[in-house]
Design an enzyme around this catalytic site. Structure first.
Site, PDB file in Angstrom:
ATOM      1  N   GLU A 269      -1.325   2.542  -0.277  1.00 58.87           N
ATOM      2  CA  GLU A 269      -2.596   2.185   0.379  1.00 58.87           C
ATOM      3  C   GLU A 269      -3.151   3.383   1.144  1.00 58.87           C
ATOM      4  OE1 GLU A 269       0.389   0.733   0.556  1.00 58.87           O
ATOM      5  OE2 GLU A 269       0.246  -1.376   1.144  1.00 58.87           O
TER       6      GLU A 269
ATOM      7  N   CYS B 207       2.352  -3.122   4.305  1.00 58.02           N
ATOM      8  CA  CYS B 207       3.205  -3.104   5.489  1.00 58.02           C
ATOM      9  C   CYS B 207       2.325  -2.995   6.744  1.00 58.02           C
ATOM     10  CB  CYS B 207       4.194  -1.938   5.419  1.00 58.02           C
ATOM     11  SG  CYS B 207       3.465  -0.316   5.712  1.00 58.02           S
TER      12      CYS B 207
ATOM     13  N   HIS C  87       2.498   5.866   1.759  1.00 58.10           N
ATOM     14  CA  HIS C  87       2.366   4.624   0.988  1.00 58.10           C
ATOM     15  C   HIS C  87       1.113   4.640   0.105  1.00 58.10           C
ATOM     16  CE1 HIS C  87       5.244   1.902   3.543  1.00 58.10           C
ATOM     17  NE2 HIS C  87       5.837   2.911   2.947  1.00 58.10           N
TER      18      HIS C  87
ATOM     19  N   CYS D  29       0.307   0.346   6.976  1.00 62.94           N
ATOM     20  CA  CYS D  29      -0.847   0.399   6.075  1.00 62.94           C
ATOM     21  C   CYS D  29      -1.932  -0.583   6.509  1.00 62.94           C
ATOM     22  CB  CYS D  29      -0.414   0.133   4.637  1.00 62.94           C
ATOM     23  SG  CYS D  29       0.531   1.498   3.948  1.00 62.94           S
TER      24      CYS D  29
HETATM   25 ZN   LIG Z   1       2.633   0.649   3.828  1.00 61.51          ZN
END
Ligand SMILES: [Zn+2]
Length: 159
Positions: A79, A102, A77, A105
């Site tokens: 992040e 999410c 992801h 993260c």
């Molecule tokens: Zn994430």
């Protein structure tokens, strides 16, 4: 006399995050992140993509197959990439991200010492993933703020 139509720091850093998102090859979701320290310096950027050496042409970008044949097994992801790419400590930093993080993260954000999240979209606010994120961030005293990004006219700026 100075001009008055310059962009704010929030627009600037979210602009970098959203520009980074355009690098993603994900056919459905493009997310960008930009980490900034307390001197308004960018120390990390990222977007959602596969790890180094994991080819975009050989690995699957689909999301309706088995885990082995879906992107979920392989994608990093935005992040996480921004944290991993950071050029200095992200302790007490702010992360600008185009989509609310999410739960996975959020774990990384908390453990890395980032103290503030600024985001634009929370389109998954009704999901358990989102609620788990909020639950952890609240417990860890990481603040999160939705910001109005507006429309930035990149093209106009470089005319
Ligand atoms: Zn994430």
């Amino acid at each position: 006399m100075k001009r008055n139509d310059y962009i704010t720091w929030d627009q600037y850093f979210m602009g970098v995050a959203s520009l980074s998102a355009l690098r993603s090859k994900d056919p459905n979701t493009r997310v960008g992140a930009c980490i900034v320290n307390d001197e308004n310096r960018i120390i990390g950027i990222g977007y959602n993509g596969f790890p180094k050496g994991v080819s975009d042409d050989l690995f699957p970008w689909g999301n309706n197959e088995t885990l082995f044949d879906s992107k979920y097994a392989y994608v990093v992801h935005a992040e996480a990439n921004a944290i991993l790419n950071a050029t200095s400590s992200v302790k007490d930093a702010t992360i600008y991200v185009t989509l609310f993080p999410c739960n996975e993260c959020s774990k990384l954000i908390i453990q890395s010492g980032i103290k503030k999240i600024k985001y634009v979209s929370d389109k998954y606010a009704d999901t358990e993933v989102h609620k788990a994120s909020v639950r952890m961030l609240d417990a860890a005293n990481v603040s999160y703020e939705k910001i109005e990004f507006g429309e930035i006219k990149y093209v106009e700026a470089i005319k």
